[in-house]
Design a protein around this motif. Structure first.
Motif, PDB file in Angstrom:
ATOM      1  N   GLU A 112       9.474   0.982   7.054  1.00 56.91           N
ATOM      2  CA  GLU A 112       9.600   2.643   7.276  1.00 56.91           C
ATOM      3  C   GLU A 112      11.075   2.199   7.501  1.00 56.91           C
ATOM      4  N   GLN A 113      11.664   1.546   8.825  1.00 53.82           N
ATOM      5  CA  GLN A 113      13.255   1.181   8.989  1.00 53.82           C
ATOM      6  C   GLN A 113      13.448   0.749   7.966  1.00 53.82           C
ATOM      7  N   GLN A 114      13.288  -0.479   7.759  1.00 55.46           N
ATOM      8  CA  GLN A 114      13.893  -1.326   6.222  1.00 55.46           C
ATOM      9  C   GLN A 114      13.743  -0.371   4.762  1.00 55.46           C
ATOM     10  N   HIS A 115      13.027   0.155   4.757  1.00 55.72           N
ATOM     11  CA  HIS A 115      13.948   0.781   3.339  1.00 55.72           C
ATOM     12  C   HIS A 115      13.230   2.184   3.165  1.00 55.72           C
ATOM     13  N   LYS A 116      13.195   2.861   4.550  1.00 58.35           N
ATOM     14  CA  LYS A 116      14.143   4.441   4.393  1.00 58.35           C
ATOM     15  C   LYS A 116      12.434   5.634   4.061  1.00 58.35           C
ATOM     16  N   GLY A 117      11.856   4.801   4.772  1.00 57.85           N
ATOM     17  CA  GLY A 117      10.727   5.024   4.931  1.00 57.85           C
ATOM     18  C   GLY A 117       9.206   5.259   3.494  1.00 57.85           C
ATOM     19  N   ASP A 118       9.813   4.121   2.154  1.00 51.65           N
ATOM     20  CA  ASP A 118       8.719   3.674   1.188  1.00 51.65           C
ATOM     21  C   ASP A 118       8.141   1.968   1.904  1.00 51.65           C
ATOM     22  N   LEU A 119       7.256   2.346   1.626  1.00 46.33           N
ATOM     23  CA  LEU A 119       6.066   1.454   1.937  1.00 46.33           C
ATOM     24  C   LEU A 119       5.107   1.311   0.552  1.00 46.33           C
ATOM     25  N   GLU A 120       6.380   0.622  -0.827  1.00 44.13           N
ATOM     26  CA  GLU A 120       5.793   0.109  -1.847  1.00 44.13           C
ATOM     27  C   GLU A 120       5.275  -1.454  -1.492  1.00 44.13           C
ATOM     28  N   GLU A 121       6.252  -1.818  -1.075  1.00 43.67           N
ATOM     29  CA  GLU A 121       5.661  -3.308  -0.238  1.00 43.67           C
ATOM     30  C   GLU A 121       4.603  -3.572   0.213  1.00 43.67           C
ATOM     31  N   ILE A 122       3.488  -2.473   0.989  1.00 42.39           N
ATOM     32  CA  ILE A 122       2.423  -2.784   1.159  1.00 42.39           C
ATOM     33  C   ILE A 122       1.302  -1.963   1.249  1.00 42.39           C
ATOM     34  N   ASP A 123       2.046  -1.333  -0.350  1.00 43.17           N
ATOM     35  CA  ASP A 123       0.830  -0.308  -0.455  1.00 43.17           C
ATOM     36  C   ASP A 123      -0.435  -0.407  -0.661  1.00 43.17           C
ATOM     37  N   ALA A 124      -0.370  -2.175  -1.421  1.00 45.91           N
ATOM     38  CA  ALA A 124      -2.017  -2.107  -1.461  1.00 45.91           C
ATOM     39  C   ALA A 124      -2.561  -2.157  -0.384  1.00 45.91           C
ATOM     40  N   LEU A 125      -2.324  -1.945   0.917  1.00 45.84           N
ATOM     41  CA  LEU A 125      -3.519  -1.306   1.919  1.00 45.84           C
ATOM     42  C   LEU A 125      -4.210  -0.221   2.240  1.00 45.84           C
ATOM     43  N   LEU A 126      -3.601   1.035   1.245  1.00 48.66           N
ATOM     44  CA  LEU A 126      -3.841   1.571   1.168  1.00 48.66           C
ATOM     45  C   LEU A 126      -5.146   1.601   0.346  1.00 48.66           C
ATOM     46  N   GLY A 127      -5.416   1.209  -0.635  1.00 47.54           N
ATOM     47  CA  GLY A 127      -6.219   1.518  -2.262  1.00 47.54           C
ATOM     48  C   GLY A 127      -7.476  -0.251  -1.573  1.00 47.54           C
ATOM     49  N   CYS A 128      -7.509  -1.302  -1.116  1.00 47.49           N
ATOM     50  CA  CYS A 128      -7.558  -1.961  -0.990  1.00 47.49           C
ATOM     51  C   CYS A 128      -9.182  -1.948  -0.274  1.00 47.49           C
ATOM     52  N   PRO A 129      -9.985  -2.519   0.017  1.00 48.17           N
ATOM     53  CA  PRO A 129     -11.885  -2.384   0.243  1.00 48.17           C
ATOM     54  C   PRO A 129     -11.408  -2.891   1.548  1.00 48.17           C
ATOM     55  N   LEU A 130     -12.829  -2.923   2.123  1.00 44.59           N
ATOM     56  CA  LEU A 130     -12.768  -3.515   3.671  1.00 44.59           C
ATOM     57  C   LEU A 130     -14.116  -3.886   3.885  1.00 44.59           C
ATOM     58  N   TYR A 131     -14.308  -4.973   4.156  1.00 44.56           N
ATOM     59  CA  TYR A 131     -15.385  -6.259   4.135  1.00 44.56           C
ATOM     60  C   TYR A 131     -16.313  -5.281   5.544  1.00 44.56           C
ATOM     61  N   LEU A 132     -17.458  -4.637   4.211  1.00 42.99           N
ATOM     62  CA  LEU A 132     -18.395  -3.985   5.901  1.00 42.99           C
ATOM     63  C   LEU A 132     -19.524  -4.519   5.665  1.00 42.99           C
ATOM     64  N   THR A 133     -20.364  -3.442   5.982  1.00 39.34           N
ATOM     65  CA  THR A 133     -21.797  -4.301   5.361  1.00 39.34           C
ATOM     66  C   THR A 133     -22.579  -2.458   4.768  1.00 39.34           C
ATOM     67  N   GLU A 134     -23.764  -2.684   3.576  1.00 41.15           N
ATOM     68  CA  GLU A 134     -24.539  -2.092   4.022  1.00 41.15           C
ATOM     69  C   GLU A 134     -25.096  -0.818   4.713  1.00 41.15           C
ATOM     70  N   LEU A 135     -23.981   0.564   4.017  1.00 41.45           N
ATOM     71  CA  LEU A 135     -24.394   1.841   5.086  1.00 41.45           C
ATOM     72  C   LEU A 135     -26.521   2.599   4.988  1.00 41.45           C
ATOM     73  N   GLU A 136     -27.219   1.683   4.452  1.00 42.38           N
ATOM     74  CA  GLU A 136     -28.323   1.743   4.772  1.00 42.38           C
ATOM     75  C   GLU A 136     -29.057   1.206   5.303  1.00 42.38           C
ATOM     76  N   LEU A 137     -28.159   0.392   5.831  1.00 43.05           N
ATOM     77  CA  LEU A 137     -29.032   0.058   7.582  1.00 43.05           C
ATOM     78  C   LEU A 137     -29.093   1.377   8.571  1.00 43.05           C
ATOM     79  N   VAL A 138     -28.012   1.995   8.329  1.00 41.29           N
ATOM     80  CA  VAL A 138     -28.035   3.417   9.477  1.00 41.29           C
ATOM     81  C   VAL A 138     -29.999   4.226   9.680  1.00 41.29           C
ATOM     82  N   GLU A 139     -29.533   3.692   7.971  1.00 40.11           N
ATOM     83  CA  GLU A 139     -31.517   3.847   8.116  1.00 40.11           C
ATOM     84  C   GLU A 139     -32.877   3.353   8.931  1.00 40.11           C
TER      85      GLU A 139
END
Length: 1462
Positions: free
Chosen positions: A752-779
């Protein structure tokens, strides 16, 4: 006394005589009748009667400069001369002959002077001690002889005109003054009236200088009988000649005047006060404050304060300096200005002394000053004189030890009001004037800084800052020392304010603060008691002092800071290491501060290579010292992110940090997405929450589960053996998942400081998935081991904290696609939180990984084992944002559970915690654990996140393979996400806008600040302004919720629990409704709105609410804004879904109405709350609201209704006389028809409030007075009749509702009611009995029924041996006994004592049944005994507790005697 007075006269005469030889060289200016040389030295020898009588009496006359000699005691001389004249053959004609000889002798000036100067003694007498060493003048001795006094006075008055033009001769003696001195301190004046007349005639013709001498001598000349006559003449002279003001007022102050004349003179002086010269003001003030009586003190001081203009006398130092250094003036002009300024300061000091003397020696003066200031109508009327007076008052009460706390408090409050009403520098200028009052000012500032009121505290800090800039070095040292003492006190609020003051002083006048840095360094010894935020402030202050250019000794301070920081960093104790990290980062902020100034045209000067090396070396040192602790490393990243966020870092340092952070983040936390990742994982690996659907080789994911698995598998193994390829420039060891949120925050702030608030360089982190597990384990949690359940909880915590930081990072982006993804991430977040709650409920004793690292919670949790991450580095690139949300539909609905749990923790929606009764519909049960208790383990949301509340409907485009739009999907803020954001916003506002609590000496360890680190770095004003920007959106959401409930009611024909009602949706909307109202209440209840500095923010917020009704342009008055805002919020009263929401809405209306001076809103609030009380609060499940929390809210509503209704007595009568009988006639679960909230479960709430409000009302009734008119007496009697009737109804309700709490309430407030009646009602009956005997009788008969029932309750309590009830019995019986004798006294006063008789009253229970005691059969013989004897039908226990019990019982019969007296 006369000896002392004569000594004073002698000193004046000697002072005049000392100047005899001063002007010998001067040419003679004396115009005598015989212009010849002065008489030769030698004794005067002739045959005149005058000389011979004097010689015979013991006085030798000498010529020249030699004094006349007296050879005998003065009293002997006067006695001999008196006898010589009386026994002379030619008496009384000899007196005229003697006076003629005197006149002839004193024709020459030198001879006359000798007669006016003290007589000498012969040389032979000087060696003897038989005579007095001091001798009066010959004229003074002659004036002491009664038969000569009038003639000598006449001779002297005739001689004075000769010297009016040339009063001072070549010998330097002022002859008129010397002549006047002869009249002083005479033992007796034969004709005082004649003397006064001649003196006043002389004053009328004499020059000004001689007039002053004569006037100032009048108190020593005149007798008391002539003081008034003289004062009248002086008063006339005062109005004619202002040059004599000081002399006349000084004289009048010493005269014994009549009060009427004194008032007349004072009024004349007050009328000319504005025209008095500044140098004369002290004397004028002293006279005005002289002998003021208590009755006129306030009026006199109010007039004085109004007319006293001192604004031009107390100038700020800058103005004084500009005056004294004016370049267009000559040196003489500059000296003149400086002298004038000094003279003004001296005059003000004298004025303060006059006020101080009056306050010190006159008791009524201080109270009068304060009342005069309190009577000021507007802030604009405050003047410097009020300020100075308050300073004097405070100094008098604190320094002199006069322990009048109320006066000191008044001084403190009005000191704040005066100085904050106008420009502070204007009043705190003129340090020379107030230098003597510095101890008082410092003491007052210390008192103010410890106040619980924010406005008082802010003024105390202002006093400290102004005292530092206005006074000298010694005072500055004392100011700094006092502030350091505050910091070391241990009270959090006091420490915060003191550090803020020191920060302002260092920022505004660092050069002046530099010499006192050693005092500030002393705080380092007390850092254990400081919070992280306070440590940040402390090191910021020290860094500014150490690294500011041009400060002497700054290198030594820098070395000291390096030593302290290295010592703290090397500690193995987490608390000290945390201090070292915070200190090092603050030090970096000062060293690497951007040098650019406000001049944008000039390029900023880069830091030197040496500074660059020092900064990077210090950052690497912090990284190496924190590598063994993931929590310490995460704190390091958070602190560094805070520093970057300020935007003050040098670009070179910022680039160095950003470059290393971007590379290390990809190496440690990002992994490539592969179809089937190989590895030994704790749970089945699955990518979830992918918002970028395109499958490409550059797809990435956040490596959560693999890193957690490796950390777990490497637990207990040396961390140096694995992951040697992964290093961080800021931290040379492999990173833990604990550091992920903090490190990402640092990364995105650098971007943000280097690009005056623009996060285009790291925008992939907004939509990228997470390595998790099956949430059915909760049941299947029951099938997992405890260790597996804990690891699953940790995995969910890491995922939630990651999503929180993602929302923090991208919430401000303007791109619609990114906005839509942020909303989806909020949905993912609320869904995961609901899943986590289920896991936590099944995992008791689990301690999550830390997410906030700057609090004491660090010691509470076990350290997370760091593991080497061996994932292959994945290169991240920019990708298209068109993707399809995954795994969202299943989690969106579950997010509501989280919002409801948040709601339950706050206690805002009582019945929301109850699930739908039909448990067969769902297998899942609501978890018993709420995330609200795990807030220290959740990352803090930034205040910028709430801009999401402004989002409307967002359209997310779904692209096909050719990048064309193939579909659109609507993404909006759902109820669960709205509740999530509103709950966090409400908590933040409660934290930062709630008034500081009073200081306590109890050292309680709390975590109130945990999770609010970022928020506490902002001022309350900044937070309020940001909420005002959201106010329109909040109103929109509130209106949507209002429309939802209105539409639901209309669709279900007004039935809340209709068949078409969606229970879950209703609960969600009810939660949002309540949270919206909470946010509005927190905002408008902010105490800062009462300060003038925040008035614009108040008007801005009210303007938003008013604008929802109608758009208006231009400036609108505050009262109009309040009125429109009030009406806007009143529109929501028909749709509130719960009693809690109704209460919150009412509280909002109250705080808004308080912003206006009008009282027109009281009736509307009373009508609103009565409507809420008359409304049945039904849940969508069909049940009524109930429970302790519901009762608490209902009680608050009822109290508000009673406080705002026009007539409390009628309101109590309405509820007790209408509502409760309706309740009594219903079934067990029924309610009152008029008041549906009145049920058997809530009866105690209504009863307690009615009894307390009734007692409070009668306590505020005016007591009867003998001066009351007939109408006033009748009105008061009617009010007491109504009150007694209400009391009767309430007391007798105990027969129907006889539960223990109801009895306790009745006993407690019954006694208070009787006591108020004795104090206020009985005096009224005393004066009304003869005129309104029937009304008094009726009132007492009604009260008799109530007091008798109270006595039955006492017996009931004793029989049941209920300690909680019997504790009330002794005091109640004492009051009942007093009532008996008070009625007897009333009858005696009205000559009806024969109508009073006493008998025994039997003990009965609540239903009136007699309570039999052991001696019940022996009472018949004792029924007619006198009242003081204890009847035998008393139970033994009652005799032990209250021996005068019988009188209480007999008092019940006394009212019956009133009928006989009639």
């Amino acid at each position: 006394t006369m000896g002392l007075k004569r000594k004073s006269s002698r000193s004046e005469d000697q002072e005049s005589g000392c100047a005899v030889d001063v002007s010998k060289s001067k040419k003679s200016r004396i115009g005598s009748k015989k212009p010849k040389a002065s008489t030769a030295e030698g004794a005067v020898e002739n045959d005149s009667l005058f000389v011979q009588l004097l010689k015979a009496s013991g006085v030798l006359l000498w010529g020249g400069n030699r004094s006349n000699e007296i050879t005998v005691e003065q009293i002997i001389f006067q006695k001999k001369l008196h006898q010589g004249l009386r026994k002379h053959p030619r008496y009384p004609h000899v007196i005229q002959e003697f006076i003629s000889g005197l006149e002839s002798h004193i024709e020459e000036r030198d001879v006359f002077r000798n007669c006016l100067l003290p007589c000498g003694q012969p040389q032979e007498a000087e060696t003897m001690n038989s005579m007095n060493s001091y001798q009066e003048s010959l004229i003074k001795l002659l004036l002491g002889i009664e038969i000569l006094q009038s003639a000598v006075m006449t001779t002297l008055f005739e001689k004075i005109p000769e010297f009016l033009c040339d009063s001072v001769g070549e010998d330097g003696i002022n002859m008129p003054r010397l002549i006047i001195n002869q009249f002083k301190w005479l033992d007796r004046i034969v004709d005082s009236k004649e003397l006064t007349s001649k003196i006043m005639q002389l004053i009328s013709v004499a020059p000004v200088e001689i007039q002053r001498d004569i006037i100032t001598s009048l108190p020593e000349i005149l007798e008391d009988s002539q003081h008034n006559e003289c004062a009248e003449e002086l008063n006339l002279l005062l109005q004619k000649n202002t040059q004599l003001t000081v002399a006349i007022l000084d004289t009048l102050s010493s005269l014994n005047l009549d009060s009427g004349l004194l008032i007349e003179v004072r009024q004349a002086v007050m009328s000319t006060l504005s025209a008095v010269n500044l140098e004369d003001l002290p004397v004028v003030i002293k006279f005005i404050l002289h002998a003021i009586t208590a009755t006129e003190a306030v009026e006199v001081i109010s007039t004085l304060r109004r007319k006293l203009e001192l604004e031009s006398c107390v100038l700020p130092p800058q103005i004084q300096a500009s005056q004294s250094k004016a370049k267009n003036k000559e040196q003489g002009s500059r000296d003149s200005l400086q002298n004038q300024a000094g003279s003004s300061q001296d005059c003000v000091v004298l004025i303060l002394d006059a006020i101080k003397s009056a306050v010190r020696f006159q008791k009524t003066m201080s109270e009068a000053w304060i009342k005069a200031i309190e009577s000021i109508a507007s802030m604009a009327d405050h003047k410097v004189s009020s300020n100075l007076a308050i300073r004097v008052l405070h100094m008098t009460y604190t320094v002199e030890g006069r322990c009048d706390c109320s006066q000191i408090l008044k001084c403190t409050i009005w000191f704040r009001v005066i100085l904050m009403s106008k420009a502070p520098r204007r009043y705190l200028g003129g340090g020379e004037v107030l230098r003597d009052y510095f101890p008082s000012i410092l003491s007052l500032a210390q008192t103010l800084l410890r106040s619980p009121e924010q406005s008082v505290v802010s003024f105390g800090s202002l006093m400290y800052k102004q005292a530092f800039t206005a006074f000298d070095c010694y005072c500055q040292q004392e100011v700094v020392g006092a502030l350091v003492t505050h910091v070391c006190s241990g009270f959090s609020a006091e420490v915060d304010v003191s550090l803020d003051v020191l920060t302002d002083l260092v920022s505004e006048c660092s050069a002046a603060m530099s010499p006192y840095s050693v005092f500030v360094k002393g705080i380092l010894d007390y850092m254990e008691n400081l919070s992280p935020q306070q440590i940040r402030k402390l090191f910021y202050i020290l860094s500014i002092l150490a690294f500011s250019k041009g400060h002497e000794g700054s290198h030594i301070q820098q070395d000291d800071m390096y030593i302290v920081i290295r010592k703290q960093l090397s500690s193995t104790v987490s608390k000290y290491k945390r201090i070292g990290i915070i200190g090092a980062i603050m030090m970096v902020g000062s060293m690497a501060a951007d040098s650019k100034t406000g001049d944008q045209s000039s390029d900023p000067e880069p830091i030197s290579k040496e500074t660059y090396r020092q900064v990077t070396a210090l950052l690497e040192l912090v990284g190496s010292c924190s590598e063994h602790s993931p929590e310490a490393a995460a704190l390091y990243y958070d602190e560094l992110a805070n520093l970057v966020q300020k935007g003050s870092l040098d670009p070179q340092i910022l680039e160095w940090i950003a470059k290393s952070v971007l590379e290390d983040f990809q190496e440690n936390f990002v992994a490539d997405v592969v179809p089937a990742m190989q590895g030994d994982f704790l749970f089945p690996l699955k990518t979830l929450y992918n918002l970028d659907e395109e499958e490409s080789q550059s797809a990435i994911a956040i490596n959560l589960l693999p890193m957690l698995s490796r950390e777990f598998s490497n637990k207990g193994v040396d961390r140096r053996k694995g992951g040697a390829k992964q290093f961080c420039a800021l931290n040379s060891r492999p990173m833990s998942l604990v550091c992920l949120p903090a490190f990402f925050r640092l990364l995105r702030l650098c971007e943000e400081q280097q690009h005056k608030g623009d996060l285009e360089e790291i925008d992939a982190l907004l939509g990228c998935p997470l390595y998790l597990t099956e949430l059915e384990l909760v049941e299947k949690l029951d099938s997992l081991s405890k260790q597996e359940r804990e690891l699953l909880c940790s995995l969910l915590f890491y995922a939630i904290n990651w999503l929180r930081e993602v929302v923090n990072a991208f919430c401000k982006q303007k791109d619609p696609e990114m906005k839509g993804k942020v909303l989806i991430r909020l949905q993912n977040l609320t869904g995961l939180q609901a899943v986590l709650e289920k896991c936590l409920a099944a995992t008791p004793g689990y301690v999550p990984p830390l997410a906030n690292f700057d609090s004491e919670i660090l010691e509470g949790g076990p350290p997370v084992a760091a593991a080497a991450a061996a994932a292959a580095p994945g290169k991240k690139g920019k990708k298209a944002l068109g993707s399809k949300k995954r795994k969202l539909d299943g989690t969106k609905n579950s997010s509501t559970d989280s919002s409801q749990m948040e709601e339950n923790q706050d206690g805002d929606q009582l019945q929301a915690e109850k699930p739908v009764q039909d448990s067969s519909e769902k297998e899942e049960e609501r978890p018993s654990v709420s995330l609200s208790s795990y807030r220290p383990f959740l990352r803090e949301l930034d205040t910028e996140v709430f801009v999401v509340l402004q989002s409307g409907l967002l359209i997310k485009a779904v692209l096909d393979t050719d990048m064309h739009t193939k579909a659109t999907e609507v993404v909006q803020l759902g109820p669960a996400e709205l509740a999530f954001l509103l709950d966090d916003l409400s908590r933040k506002l409660d934290h930062i806008l709630t008034a500081a609590k009073r200081f306590t000496f109890l050292k309680v360890k709390g975590d109130r600040n945990v999770g609010f680190s970022h928020l506490r770095q902002k001022s309350p004003q900044a937070v309020v302004f940001s909420v005002i920007q959201l106010l329109n959106s909040l109103c929109t959401h509130l209106e949507n919720a209002h429309n939802y409930f209105q539409m639901m009611m209309s669709e279900n024909q007004g039935v809340v629990d209709g068949p078409a009602v969606d229970v879950k949706e209703h609960q969600e909307m009810s939660t949002c409704y309540q949270l919206l109202l909470q946010v509005l209440h927190s905002l408008f209840a902010w105490s800062g709105f009462s300060q003038n500095a925040n008035r614009k923010l108040l008007k801005l917020s009210l303007k938003v609410l008013a604008g929802r009704l109608k758009e208006e342009t231009g400036e609108i008055a505050l009262d109009d804004l309040v009125s429109q805002s009030f009406q806007y919020l009143m529109n929501f009263h028909r749709s509130v879904p719960s009693c809690t929401s109704a209460l919150t809405l009412t509280q909002i209306l109250i705080v808004i109405a308080e912003r206006s001076s009008s009282s027109q809103y009281r009736q509307q609030i009373a009508s609103l709350t009565r409507g809420f009380l008359c409304q049945a609060w039904v849940l969508p499940t069909g049940e009524r609201e109930k429970g302790n929390r519901y009762s608490e809210k209902l009680q608050q509503l009822l109290c508000i209704y009673m406080a705002h209704t026009e007539d409390v007595l009628k309101a109590v009568e309405d509820i007790a006389g209408v509502g409760i009988p309706e309740l009594a006639n219903t079934a067990k679960d029924g309610c009152s028809t008029t008041y549906p909230t009145l049920t058997r479960q809530t009866f105690l709430v209504f009863y307690r409030v009615m009894m307390s409000e009734l007692e409070k009302t009668v306590r505020g009734m005016p007591a009867g007075r003998p001066t009351d008119s007939s109408e006033e007496q009748m009105e008061k009697l009617l009010r007491w009749n109504l009150a007694v009737r209400d009391f009767h109804i309430l007391v007798h309700l105990v027969k129907m509702f006889d539960s223990r709490p109801v009895l306790g309430v009745c006993l407690k407030y019954g006694r208070l009611f009787v006591e108020s009646f004795l104090k206020l009602g009985m005096p009224l009956l005393d004066y009304s009995f003869k005129k309104r005997k029937e009304d008094v009788q009726s009132l007492l008969k009604n009260l008799q029924l109530s007091t008798r029932q109270l006595h039955h309750m006492c017996g009931h309590s004793k029989i049941h041996q209920d300690t909680g009830l019997t504790n009330h019995v002794p005091l109640l019986k004492k009051s009942l006994e007093l009532f008996v004798y008070r009625v007897k006294a009333m009858l005696t006063l009205n000559s009806c004592q024969e109508a009073f008789w006493l008998g025994n009253l039997k003990n009965r229970d609540l239903q009136g049944e007699e309570i039999l005691s052991q001696a019940s059969h022996q009472q018949s013989d004792n029924e007619d005994e006198e009242a003081s004897e204890v009847p035998e039908d008393d139970v033994q226990e009652e005799e032990e507790e209250d021996g005068s019990n019988s009188e209480n019982k007999k008092g019940r019969q006394e009212e019956e005697s009133e009928e006989e007296s009639d």
